[in-house]
Motif scaffolding. Structure first.
Motif, PDB file in Angstrom:
ATOM      1  N   ALA A 142     -37.003 -33.982  19.436  1.00 55.38           N
ATOM      2  CA  ALA A 142     -36.399 -33.115  18.423  1.00 55.38           C
ATOM      3  C   ALA A 142     -37.190 -31.823  18.204  1.00 55.38           C
ATOM      4  O   ALA A 142     -36.868 -31.045  17.325  1.00 55.38           O
ATOM      5  N   GLY A 143     -38.240 -31.614  18.992  1.00 57.22           N
ATOM      6  CA  GLY A 143     -39.013 -30.383  18.884  1.00 57.22           C
ATOM      7  C   GLY A 143     -40.246 -30.466  18.003  1.00 57.22           C
ATOM      8  O   GLY A 143     -40.924 -29.468  17.808  1.00 57.22           O
ATOM      9  N   ALA A 144     -40.539 -31.635  17.462  1.00 48.73           N
ATOM     10  CA  ALA A 144     -41.766 -31.824  16.686  1.00 48.73           C
ATOM     11  C   ALA A 144     -42.912 -32.104  17.659  1.00 48.73           C
ATOM     12  O   ALA A 144     -42.710 -32.136  18.880  1.00 48.73           O
TER      13      ALA A 144
ATOM     14  N   CYS B  46     -41.700 -36.569  11.399  1.00 55.41           N
ATOM     15  CA  CYS B  46     -41.523 -37.565  10.333  1.00 55.41           C
ATOM     16  C   CYS B  46     -42.748 -37.697   9.446  1.00 55.41           C
ATOM     17  O   CYS B  46     -42.683 -38.308   8.384  1.00 55.41           O
ATOM     18  N   GLY B  47     -43.877 -37.153   9.873  1.00 58.38           N
ATOM     19  CA  GLY B  47     -45.088 -37.234   9.063  1.00 58.38           C
ATOM     20  C   GLY B  47     -45.883 -38.510   9.264  1.00 58.38           C
ATOM     21  O   GLY B  47     -46.877 -38.728   8.581  1.00 58.38           O
TER      22      GLY B  47
ATOM     23  N   CYS C  66     -39.220 -40.605  18.047  1.00 58.35           N
ATOM     24  CA  CYS C  66     -39.030 -39.808  16.831  1.00 58.35           C
ATOM     25  C   CYS C  66     -37.973 -38.725  17.070  1.00 58.35           C
ATOM     26  O   CYS C  66     -38.104 -37.897  17.966  1.00 58.35           O
ATOM     27  N   PHE C  67     -36.937 -38.747  16.256  1.00 56.06           N
ATOM     28  CA  PHE C  67     -35.861 -37.769  16.370  1.00 56.06           C
ATOM     29  C   PHE C  67     -35.804 -36.834  15.167  1.00 56.06           C
ATOM     30  O   PHE C  67     -34.806 -36.163  14.948  1.00 56.06           O
ATOM     31  N   ARG C  68     -36.879 -36.789  14.383  1.00 58.29           N
ATOM     32  CA  ARG C  68     -36.929 -35.886  13.231  1.00 58.29           C
ATOM     33  C   ARG C  68     -37.373 -34.507  13.699  1.00 58.29           C
ATOM     34  O   ARG C  68     -38.289 -34.369  14.498  1.00 58.29           O
ATOM     35  N   ARG C  69     -36.730 -33.484  13.167  1.00 55.46           N
ATOM     36  CA  ARG C  69     -37.111 -32.114  13.491  1.00 55.46           C
ATOM     37  C   ARG C  69     -38.419 -31.768  12.788  1.00 55.46           C
ATOM     38  O   ARG C  69     -38.778 -32.404  11.803  1.00 55.46           O
ATOM     39  N   PRO C  70     -39.128 -30.767  13.282  1.00 57.04           N
ATOM     40  CA  PRO C  70     -40.386 -30.393  12.639  1.00 57.04           C
ATOM     41  C   PRO C  70     -40.163 -30.003  11.180  1.00 57.04           C
ATOM     42  O   PRO C  70     -39.187 -29.334  10.853  1.00 57.04           O
ATOM     43  N   ARG C  71     -41.066 -30.465  10.336  1.00 57.32           N
ATOM     44  CA  ARG C  71     -41.004 -30.098   8.919  1.00 57.32           C
ATOM     45  C   ARG C  71     -41.522 -28.691   8.749  1.00 57.32           C
ATOM     46  O   ARG C  71     -42.451 -28.270   9.440  1.00 57.32           O
ATOM     47  N   PRO C  72     -40.939 -27.921   7.835  1.00 61.29           N
ATOM     48  CA  PRO C  72     -41.446 -26.557   7.607  1.00 61.29           C
ATOM     49  C   PRO C  72     -42.848 -26.610   7.007  1.00 61.29           C
ATOM     50  O   PRO C  72     -43.187 -27.525   6.270  1.00 61.29           O
ATOM     51  N   LEU C  73     -43.651 -25.604   7.330  1.00 60.36           N
ATOM     52  CA  LEU C  73     -44.992 -25.520   6.758  1.00 60.36           C
ATOM     53  C   LEU C  73     -44.872 -25.199   5.271  1.00 60.36           C
ATOM     54  O   LEU C  73     -44.048 -24.377   4.867  1.00 60.36           O
TER      55      LEU C  73
END
Length: 74
Positions: A21-23, A42-43, A63-70
């Protein structure tokens, strides 16, 4: 006056594994020789005494979660 300085070793980056997902799953060698990792999607934080990167690669593949914003300080 005597000053005592204690050096605390920081974890050293070993690898950065991209997820689908790019994370990124960042893998570190900790001062005690163990491995730890954290996922920017996902952290999830993981830690292992086993000296292989398999646990981080498995997480990156699953993991299919996209990167979380900073988060910026207010």
């Amino acid at each position: 006056m005597t000053v005592t300085v204690t050096f605390i070793a920081a974890p050293v980056t070993v690898d950065a594994i991209p997820t689908q997902a790019g994370a990124t799953v960042h893998v570190y060698t900790d001062p005690d020789g163990s491995l730890s990792s954290d996922c920017t999607g996902c952290g999830e934080y993981a830690w292992t005494l086993a000296a292989d990167l398999g646990f981080a690669r498995q997480h990156a593949a699953a993991c299919f979660r996209r990167p979380r914003p900073l988060r910026l300080a207010a």
